[in-house]
Design an enzyme around this catalytic site. Structure first.
Site, PDB file in Angstrom:
ATOM      1  N   ASN A  24      12.798  -0.743   6.257  1.00 30.95           N
ATOM      2  CA  ASN A  24      12.154   0.573   6.232  1.00 30.95           C
ATOM      3  C   ASN A  24      12.824   1.419   7.311  1.00 30.95           C
ATOM      4  OD1 ASN A  24      10.626   0.589   8.802  1.00 30.95           O
ATOM      5  ND2 ASN A  24       9.447  -1.085   7.870  1.00 30.95           N
ATOM      6  N   HIS A 168       4.108   2.289   2.803  1.00 27.51           N
ATOM      7  CA  HIS A 168       2.902   1.581   2.360  1.00 27.51           C
ATOM      8  C   HIS A 168       1.747   2.578   2.392  1.00 27.51           C
ATOM      9  CE1 HIS A 168       4.280  -2.719   3.698  1.00 27.51           C
ATOM     10  NE2 HIS A 168       4.251  -2.668   2.379  1.00 27.51           N
ATOM     11  N   CYS A 262      -1.808  -2.501  10.015  1.00 28.60           N
ATOM     12  CA  CYS A 262      -0.852  -3.472   9.466  1.00 28.60           C
ATOM     13  C   CYS A 262      -1.009  -4.851  10.115  1.00 28.60           C
ATOM     14  CB  CYS A 262       0.579  -3.027   9.707  1.00 28.60           C
ATOM     15  SG  CYS A 262       1.005  -1.415   9.098  1.00 28.60           S
TER      16      CYS A 262
HETATM   17  N1  ARG Z   1       8.445  -4.471   8.783  1.00 28.08           N
HETATM   18  C1  ARG Z   1       7.357  -4.570   7.863  1.00 28.08           C
HETATM   19  C2  ARG Z   1       7.812  -4.143   6.470  1.00 28.08           C
HETATM   20  O1  ARG Z   1       8.617  -3.252   6.387  1.00 28.08           O
HETATM   21  C3  ARG Z   1       6.193  -3.733   8.324  1.00 28.08           C
HETATM   22  C4  ARG Z   1       4.957  -3.921   7.495  1.00 28.08           C
HETATM   23  C5  ARG Z   1       3.845  -3.024   7.899  1.00 28.08           C
HETATM   24  N2  ARG Z   1       2.676  -3.325   7.192  1.00 28.08           N
HETATM   25  C6  ARG Z   1       1.845  -2.453   6.607  1.00 28.08           C
HETATM   26  N3  ARG Z   1       0.764  -2.897   6.073  1.00 28.08           N
HETATM   27  N4  ARG Z   1       2.151  -1.197   6.517  1.00 28.08           N
HETATM   28  O2  ARG Z   1       7.421  -4.682   5.469  1.00 28.08           O
END
Ligand code: ARG
Length: 276
Positions: A24, A168, A262
């Protein structure tokens, strides 16, 4: 069937947390996290949630799964069923069997969406009242969200996410109660934005600066809302609605694109959920 006497939250200690890959726009291998600081920030969040009266369950961390700390992605929990994630990126796919094993060990039934669809748990699926809102396109598929709605027997509203930084749903939308939610409007396409305005009676919009501080990535426990530092306008808006905002620095986790929400998964149902 698991039963919970208090608000119960799943977390995973950051023993193997780090920025090992880039999936991301927040992640850059050249901007490593500080292990000691990440640990201190995670413990700060844990202590604050415990102080607010929650029971915290821990998943055992696993080497080479740095994002396992983000337990929101493990599953969508509904009653005694954990709809376990199928991750879009190969780096996170080995988390699925770990998540499945954990839910089994505490008595949940686990279900996976049909193969071919991706679904990233409560990161992309949030109840507000009896409606399940689902973020899709960047990580999860709309088909998986419709499938979830049919499994649960509830209305599912898929919301298209259009900004890679808010990949997300829980980075740009946070239900507070069955009728109130926080959101960052530019993260949604026009249709999704209108669907939110039409279906959630009270919507609090955050501005671009606070959205980038992960203002929407908040944990709601009764009238208490836990979030990252640097979101004073949202804290005021929450106070006007009768909520207490608590900020705790989670900067080391923002380097991976995650914050308070998260790092947690509510096991007994979110405050805002009216489960059918
Ligand atoms: N580095 C993780 C990803 O990109 C971060 C996840 C964050 N989680 C969330 N529920 N937004 O998947």
């Amino acid at each position: 069937m698991p039963s919970f006497a208090k608000p119960t939250i799943l977390m995973c200690p950051p023993d193997f947390y780090g920025i090992e890959y880039e999936i991301n726009p927040w992640m850059s291998r050249s901007r490593k996290s500080d292990d000691a600081l990440a640990r201190a920030q995670w413990h700060g969040l844990h202590a604050l949630l415990a102080q607010l009266g929650t029971d915290i369950r821990l998943m055992t961390p696993v080497p080479r799964l740095p994002d396992l700390v983000f337990t929101a992605n493990a599953a969508l929990v509904w009653r005694d069923v954990a709809f376990v994630a199928r991750f879009r990126h190969s780096a996170r796919q080995p988390e699925t069997p770990v998540d499945e094993a954990w839910f089994h060990s505490v008595g949940f039934e686990t279900r996976l969406c049909p193969e071919g669809w991706d679904f990233e748990g409560a990161g992309d699926a949030l109840f507000c009242g009896e409606t399940l809102y689902g973020g899709y396109l960047i990580r999860s598929d709309a088909g998986a969200l419709q499938w979830l709605g049919a499994q649960i027997g509830c209305r599912a509203i898929p919301l298209q996410l259009v900004d890679d930084r808010y990949y997300h749903l829980d980075t740009c939308f946070c239900p507070l109660s069955a009728t109130e939610a926080i959101y960052y409007p530019p993260a949604f396409d026009d249709y999704a934005r209108q669907a939110l305005v039409d279906s959630v009676p009270t919507l609090v919009a955050v501005d671009a600066a606070e959205a980038a501080r992960f203002a929407c990535n908040a944990v709601v426990v009764g009238r208490d809302v836990v979030l990252n530092t640097g979101c004073p306008q949202l804290a005021n808006a929450l106070a006007d609605l009768g909520y207490r905002a608590h900020s705790t620095d989670l900067g080391e986790f923002i380097k991976a694109g995650g914050s308070a929400k998260c790092l947690t998964l509510r096991l007994d149902g979110e405050e805002a959920a009216d489960w059918p």
